[in-house]
Motif scaffolding. Structure first.
Motif, PDB file in Angstrom:
ATOM      1  N   ILE A   1       0.814  -1.419  -0.073  1.00 48.67           N
ATOM      2  CA  ILE A   1       0.098  -0.148   0.105  1.00 48.67           C
ATOM      3  C   ILE A   1       0.899   1.502   0.043  1.00 48.67           C
ATOM      4  O   ILE A   1       0.501   2.335  -0.718  1.00 48.67           O
ATOM      5  N   SER A   2       1.811   1.383   0.794  1.00 47.92           N
ATOM      6  CA  SER A   2       2.601   2.272   0.762  1.00 47.92           C
ATOM      7  C   SER A   2       3.272   2.591  -0.563  1.00 47.92           C
ATOM      8  O   SER A   2       3.257   4.009  -0.901  1.00 47.92           O
ATOM      9  N   GLN A   3       3.603   1.830  -1.179  1.00 46.26           N
ATOM     10  CA  GLN A   3       4.391   1.780  -2.519  1.00 46.26           C
ATOM     11  C   GLN A   3       3.232   2.401  -3.507  1.00 46.26           C
ATOM     12  O   GLN A   3       3.661   3.360  -4.287  1.00 46.26           O
ATOM     13  N   GLN A   4       2.022   2.036  -3.416  1.00 48.41           N
ATOM     14  CA  GLN A   4       1.022   2.498  -4.281  1.00 48.41           C
ATOM     15  C   GLN A   4       0.879   3.845  -4.281  1.00 48.41           C
ATOM     16  O   GLN A   4       0.700   4.843  -4.965  1.00 48.41           O
ATOM     17  N   ILE A   5       0.735   4.373  -2.888  1.00 44.64           N
ATOM     18  CA  ILE A   5       0.609   5.795  -2.589  1.00 44.64           C
ATOM     19  C   ILE A   5       1.450   6.401  -3.154  1.00 44.64           C
ATOM     20  O   ILE A   5       1.482   7.670  -3.842  1.00 44.64           O
ATOM     21  N   GLU A   6       2.606   6.032  -2.970  1.00 46.30           N
ATOM     22  CA  GLU A   6       3.976   7.094  -3.389  1.00 46.30           C
ATOM     23  C   GLU A   6       3.976   7.114  -4.946  1.00 46.30           C
ATOM     24  O   GLU A   6       4.164   8.155  -5.411  1.00 46.30           O
ATOM     25  N   ASN A   7       3.527   5.955  -5.545  1.00 47.24           N
ATOM     26  CA  ASN A   7       3.436   5.994  -6.984  1.00 47.24           C
ATOM     27  C   ASN A   7       2.359   7.032  -7.574  1.00 47.24           C
ATOM     28  O   ASN A   7       2.500   7.667  -8.509  1.00 47.24           O
TER      29      ASN A   7
END
Length: 92
Positions: free
Chosen positions: A75-81
């Motif tokens: 989830i954190s990687q998706q938010i950053e993307n």
């Protein structure tokens, strides 16, 4: 009842009312109509801006719902993307 002066007074009064109506009332009504047109255009512009903003917010909510309901993803990687490059700020 003999009022010989009444007829010329009424005639002059009607003429005066017609002149006053043509000089003052008619331009005032035209001004109010133009004012209403401008106000209507401004209201339509604001409604379009609100609609565009609402659509943007709905898109963002859909993305968040997808992130929350997706399992097995980081989830954190998706938010950053999803962040815009201009939005990232360093915290000091």
């Amino acid at each position: 009842m003999d009022f010989p002066i009444l007829i010329p007074i009424l005639g002059i009064s009607c003429g005066m009312l017609a002149i006053i109506g043509g000089v003052f009332v008619k331009p005032w009504i035209k001004y109010k109509q133009e004012q209403l047109k401008v106000q209507t255009q401004m209201t339509a512009e604001k409604a379009a801006q609100y609609a565009a903003h609402t659509e943007l917010l709905e898109q963002r909510v859909r993305v968040l719902e997808r992130i929350v309901t997706d399992k097995g993803m980081d989830i954190s990687q998706q938010i950053e993307n999803l962040r815009d490059p201009g939005e990232t700020k360093e915290l000091n």
